[in-house]
Structure formats: structure tokens, C-alpha cells
Write an enzyme that holds these catalytic residues in place. Structure first.
Site, mmCIF file in Angstrom:
data_model
loop_
_atom_site.group_PDB
_atom_site.id
_atom_site.type_symbol
_atom_site.label_atom_id
_atom_site.label_comp_id
_atom_site.label_asym_id
_atom_site.label_seq_id
_atom_site.Cartn_x
_atom_site.Cartn_y
_atom_site.Cartn_z
ATOM 1 N N HIS A 1 -2.314 -0.421 10.190
ATOM 2 C CA HIS A 1 -2.434 -1.999 10.049
ATOM 3 C C HIS A 1 -0.725 -1.547 11.368
ATOM 4 O O HIS A 1 0.540 -0.833 10.960
ATOM 5 C CB HIS A 1 -1.587 -2.511 8.869
ATOM 6 C CG HIS A 1 -2.564 -3.415 8.372
ATOM 7 N ND1 HIS A 1 -2.791 -4.971 7.959
ATOM 8 C CD2 HIS A 1 -3.600 -2.423 7.478
ATOM 9 C CE1 HIS A 1 -3.972 -5.049 6.811
ATOM 10 N NE2 HIS A 1 -4.354 -3.734 6.465
ATOM 11 N N GLU B 1 0.558 -1.277 -0.213
ATOM 12 C CA GLU B 1 0.346 -0.189 0.177
ATOM 13 C C GLU B 1 0.341 1.822 -0.415
ATOM 14 O O GLU B 1 0.436 2.346 0.522
ATOM 15 C CB GLU B 1 -1.566 0.210 1.219
ATOM 16 C CG GLU B 1 -2.315 -0.500 0.901
ATOM 17 C CD GLU B 1 -3.622 -0.650 1.107
ATOM 18 O OE1 GLU B 1 -3.475 0.695 1.026
ATOM 19 O OE2 GLU B 1 -4.609 -0.798 1.969
#
Lengths: 399, 399
Positions: free
Chosen positions: A272, A49
Site C-alpha cells: 500500500h 498490519e
């Protein structure tokens, strides 16, 4: 390190959640990630990402001294978001795009527009060939009614197949990434069973970090709390997996995760948690043969289970293809009837109706084409799984 | 065959040109191909442009007795058109889709809508592992002003990379397909140099068929004669390539092509000629090492040449991306100006103008996105080639 018979490798894995204009405090976090990576000096850094190539270039500029080798995987309009930083020379790279990636009309999830894929970099350290894979599979969104399960299973299968087919000359295989699956999910069992990869968290001698190794946790200020309600500890969906192929052994000495905030900081790196593994790689006397037995039997069960789920997805896709086709035919008939009847309605409503009918026609034709492709890919995966089961069963009956 | 120290393998390759509703006398030709394959009993059959799954199923039904193993590669809405029939068990398969495949607005060529890809089947014969690849690269259309050259080079590079990365456990590698390149073209030299594959036509002890091994010839009644005007003998664009990886040698004993009509018939199988090779595979005492030297030097030249061409394509794509972006901005300004000005024109022409501006806006935005993706893929390939050159040059300076 050349003289040491044991190689010690420190690996860092993180879904960076760095989407321009959308991710909160992105630039600050990317700077923080860069500072930490430079300070800690890992051997290998696997990021997901990193959607903006500018963020990658900023990281590269900052990390050039510590990690002289890096690769950004380009794909699709938006890119793959995958990149690798390495202390050791990258010899070769390859990118594989998954064939299915959610539904184009699920705009709120947006996965379809990102080129979800798996990147491979080949690195040689002290004469040992490492095949390092980094990937990001389709997200789950709703565990109770997971419409994406068949797509994620197709991705898990394609990932496993890609690793199997490309890793045959490797000494050590490493996979890092956001697999978007819980440890006991069929996709993870399929991936692990079909490739022989082992889970660094389960194998680690020492562990330090979030309970159960979770990587999406409620006390990270960026996570969506409602999604984690059924899981008070959080969920573990980011992994470092590994295996030794030829005459090597790999052991996970230590596994760490961040715990909601970056070490010594007041904000997290991402929504995360980062996963950090210290691996020991040792040459051993002889190559380990691929023994038959209990593992193969479990594998037959896992592939059968995955194939059943893909079959369920296939039938759903066939139904949706049929509905979209019927809708397209009806809309086409509507357009034709309107044209034939002249203008039975006042002019404005007629124009609006004609617009609507043409819109529905275009949309349903597009959907029909999409579901046709979906059906083909699910059929193809189901067939590959059937072939795999045949080969497995032959090996079992021969052995 | 088990007892024979030499394995003899007969391979058939054909671009079938089987497009429903478009290809002339398709059903008759597919029947003819099926009859011939059944009669001749090849060991391996590699077909391209079997676009209809029904044609594949018909062939499969007809050939089941002679070729009990087969695989149809599914991809995209239309499919890959690739399939394989085999006398020997297929152990595993994998499909790789090329990242670039022509331009969406070149409707007359239509390549963009077909999922151009390379299929891999793994076959074991008498204990020898064969990695068999079948593919179909982007067509050329105009040799003088070949706008597709960079895309075809990206495909040739991705094909070579895919073969290199997936064939490391193979004993023998075979590649069959319509590569849409002349033997001396940079793409063919790149593919051969980067993979080490050898050209069955060039290596064959005996040859029988069209002069120079051509596979698109003027005396095939389905070829477009105008396209072959500069090449009175025809062109050779369909290939069978091979190499032995480990301790095996492969020799091409015989190569044949059809010559405009199918043997004993009055029509050809396709607009392409079939290529048929008889290969001898023999185990030899020791593995051949990858020697450095002249081949590596040539390879540096070929990769450099290919990289230059990809660079030319990259700059063209960047220009087109810029033009499409500028057009989108102008159209958006036009729409806004129209809205702001109210209706300075008569009602009908205003509506038409508004429609036109919105149409141009949508189209140019789409083009901008497409060229953005094209730029990324060309950049990615150029970077991979640069990495390959670095590794090659290091090997040369070390060796």
C-alpha cells in the site's frame, strides 16, 4: 505550540503489510518505515498490519526518542495489527472488535483468523482533545461478485457507531486506516454520512502523490497486477478522515501519498502507499450546531441503501444456514444408516465412508453454527439501521 | 412528566435464567415475569439471560402496550441474552463484547460459549439523555480458588472503560446487571471507582427485600444450596448503579428486591432475585466539577490491586501456554516416532495409539492458541491499567 492559535498536525497512515513468513522483504521494509518516521518526525503515526509484536517493539525502540508515546492494540490469537505512535501523551485507549469478519472456510483470504477491529487512542495537544481511531476493514478480493460486501457494511456501520458513541467529548476526531473501499462505495458514504467525517484527500488544499490519491497502484512492485487490471491508475482504499466536534475547525492543508517507492529508496514501504496529511486545527468563536437539511436527506438514502445490501446478505446467510443444516442432517442419517446396516461394504471402504460421513457431519454442523451467528449479526445491524432511519425521519419531520 | 422539575424513574433488573431445555419451569417463569412487568408498569426493564429469541419475542408481544420500545442484543451463536424494555423511545444502541470469558475446556460452566457482553441503549426522557447499560459478567463458581478472577477483572475493566468512553454526552448513566461479584470485591470497587457509578442499594433512602440486599438467597427454591453454604443470608451479585454526569443529580428513593418467590406467587421469577429501584432525577443549578482528592487516592489503590490480580492471572496463563505448547511438541514427536517405527505394536493398539497422539496434538495445539490469546488480552489490560495509573498520578501531582 502552546502560544500558537493554530495547531498544525502532521499525520502518517500506512498499511504496513508486515506478516511474518508471508510478506516479502518484511524486515527490510519495517526498518525503512522506522528510519523514515524518525527522520520525518510526524506528530501522529497510524499503522495497520503490524502483525508481529516483535516488529512493533523494534519500531518502538527505534522511535522512542521522536515519538515517546505509543500503543499496540492486542486482540485475538494473531492480534489486531494496529498500532499508534505519538509525539504527545496518550491518555486512554479502547479497542472494539467487529462482530463479522468474512468466512472461516475462505482459507485463502484468511481474514477470519485476524481480529479485525478499531482502536481508539485519546491524545491531548495544547488543551485540545483528539480522539484518534485506527482501523483495517475486511478486504474486497472480487469487485464484480463481492461476497463480503454485507460483512464490510456491518464493519463500516459498527465503526461509525463506535466513533459516534465514543467521540462525544472530543474536540477533534481523526480516523486513519485501510478501509478497503473505493471513495464512492456505499460503505464509505455510510461511514462519512453517519459520523460527519470528511475525507482529507477531497478537502486538501494541496495534493502531491499518486493520481486520484490512489493507495494501491500498479507501479508498486508488491501489488498483485492482475487485481488492478480493471483500474489502470490504481484504487484509493486508504484514508485519513477528520472532523471537528465542538468549537474547532479542521482544514487539510496538504495531502501526500508515496508513489510506488519510498522517498529516496528503491523499494516501497509496503504493497500500500502511505497517506500523509498536514492538518490545521483552529479554535473558532462558537460551536457549530448540527443543522438539519440536505445532509440528513442524503443520509436517509445512504442508510437505506446500506440496509438493502445488508438485507441481501442476510437472505444469503439464511440460505447457507439452511443448506448447512440440511447437509448435517443428511450426514447424520448416513452415519446412522451405516451403523444400522452393519458392514455391507468391504471393511476398508466402510471405514473410509464412515470417516467421510463423520467429517461431513462435523463440518456442516460447524458451518451451520457459523451461519447462525452471521444471520444474527446481520439481523442486528439491519435492526440498528432501521432504528437509525426512524430517528432520522423523526428529526426531519420535526425540523 | 414534562412539567415536573423532578423526574421519577422506576427501574427493574433481573437475571431471568431462561435457558431453553436447561432452566427449570422456564416458560411458566417467563410468562410470570411478563405478567408482572405489564401489571407494574416500570419505566425501564433490564433483563439478562433471555437466551432464546423466542422468549424475547413473546415478552415483546405481551409488553408492547406498556413498553412500546425494546431492544434485544444479538451476539455470537447463542446471543448475548441481554434485552431492554422501555416506556420511552430508544434512540440508539451499541453492543461491546468482552475479550475474555472463561476457558473453553470448562464445559460444565459453559460461559465460554455465551457471548458475554455489555449492551448500551440511549433513551431521552423529558430532554434528559440516559445512557443505560445492561450486562452479565462471568460467574465465580468457587470463591476460595477463583480461577476466573483475572477474566472477571478484565471484564470489569472493559465494562468500566466502555462506560467511560461512551457516556460523555449523557446526563445520567444507569447500569443494571448480574455482575457476579460481591459488593466489596476488587472488581466492583474498580468498576465503581473508575466510572464514578454509585450503588443504588447503598444509597437508597428506603430498602425492602432480602437482608443485605442479597439477590442469590437460600430460600429461593431454584438456587443451588451447596454453593450458598458459606453465606447463610445469601450473596448480593445483581446491581443497579447510577450517576449523573452533567448538571443533574440522581437519588435512589427506594430499592426493593423480591424475596425468594415472586410477589403473590408460589414460585420465583428466576434463581436470582429481581432488583427494583425508584430513582429521582433533578436538574441542579450548575455542573459538578470533577474534584481531585480522596477519591483519586482510593482509585490509585484499587487500580493497583486489580493490576496485581491481572498480573497473577497473566503469569498463570503464561505457564499454561507453555505447558500446552510442550504437550503439543511431545504429541507431535509421538506421532512422528510412531510413523518412523512402522508398527511395533499389534495393529489395533497401534491405531488406538495413533488416534490418541493425534487427538492430544490437536487438543494441546488448540489450548496453546487459546492461552496465547489469553496472555495477550491480560497483557493488554495490564498495560491499560498502567496507563490509567500514570494519568491518575500525573493528575494528583498536578492538582
Amino acid at each position: 505550540m502552546e502560544a500558537d492559535p493554530t495547531l498544525r498536525l502532521r499525520v502518517f497512515d500506512l498499511n504496513c503489510w508486515a506478516i511474518r513468513y508471508l510478506s516479502k522483504r518484511r524486515q527490510e521494509r519495517v526498518r525503512l518505515i522506522g528510519d523514515t518516521l524518525r527522520r520525518e518526525g510526524f506528530d501522529l503515526v497510524l499503522l495497520q498490519e503490524v502483525w508481529s509484536e516483535r516488529d512493533y517493539r523494534d519500531l518502538k525502540a527505534k522511535l522512542g526518542g521522536c515519538y515517546p508515546f505509543s500503543h499496540y492494540f492486542r486482540s485475538g490469537v494473531i492480534g489486531s495489527g494496529l498500532c499508534v505512535f505519538s509525539k504527545f501523551p496518550i491518555l486512554d485507549t479502547l479497542l472494539y472488535q467487529y462482530s463479522l469478519n468474512g468466512y472461516p472456510y475462505m482459507l485463502q483470504h484468511g481474514d477470519w483468523f485476524c481480529g479485525k477491529s478499531v482502536g481508539l487512542v485519546i491524545i491531548k495537544i495544547s488543551g485540545i482533545i483528539f480522539n484518534v481511531y485506527v482501523t483495517h476493514l475486511h478486504a474486497e478480493y472480487c469487485r464484480e461478485k463481492d461476497a463480503y460486501l454485507p460483512h464490510r457494511l456491518v464493519q463500516a456501520w459498527e465503526l461509525a457507531q463506535f466513533i459516534r458513541h465514543t467521540s462525544k467529548a472530543a474536540d477533534v476526531v481523526l480516523l486513519g486506516g485501510d478501509l478497503n473501499m473505493h471513495p464512492e462505495d456505499v460503505g464509505i458514504r455510510l461511514l462519512r454520512g453517519w459520523t460527519g467525517l470528511r475525507d482529507a484527500f477531497a478537502e486538501a488544499t494541496r495534493f502531491e502523490g499518486c493520481e486520484d490519491g490512489c493507495t494501491l497502484v500498479p507501479n508498486n512492485c508488491f501489488t498483485v497486477k492482475a487485481e488492478l487490471l480493471p483500474f489502470p491508475l490504481g484504487i484509493r482504499i486508504d484514508y485519513i478522515l477528520y472532523k471537528a466536534i465542538s468549537s474547532f475547525t479542521v482544514k487539510c492543508e496538504e495531502l501526500k501519498t508515496t508513489t510506488g517507492t519510498a522517498p529516496g529508496m528503491d523499494i516501497p514501504f509496503s504493497d500500500h502507499e502511505a497517506v500523509m496529511a498536514t492538518l490545521h486545527i483552529q479554535k473558532q468563536g462558537q460551536a457549530v450546531g448540527a443543522g438539519l437539511g440536505a445532509a440528513e436527506l442524503t443520509l436517509v438514502d445512504v442508510v437505506t441503501e446500506a440496509r438493502t445490501e445488508v438485507g441481501v446478505g442476510l437472505r444469503a446467510a439464511q440460505r447457507q444456514r439452511y443448506s448447512a443444516g440440511r447437509m448435517a442432517v443428511l450426514a447424520a442419517l448416513g452415519v446412522l444408516a451405516g451403523l444400522a446396516a452393519g458392514q455391507p461394504f468391504p471393511k476398508l471402504s466402510f471405514s473410509l465412508l464412515a470417516f467421510l460421513a463423520v467429517g461431513v457431519l462435523l463440518l456442516s454442523t460447524g458451518l451451520h453454527l457459523f451461519h447462525t451467528m452471521e444471520v444474527k449479526m446481520l439481523q442486528g445491524t439491519e435492526e440498528q439501521m432501521r432504528m437509525a432511519l426512524r430517528v432520522l425521519q423523526e428529526r426531519l419531520s420535526d425540523g
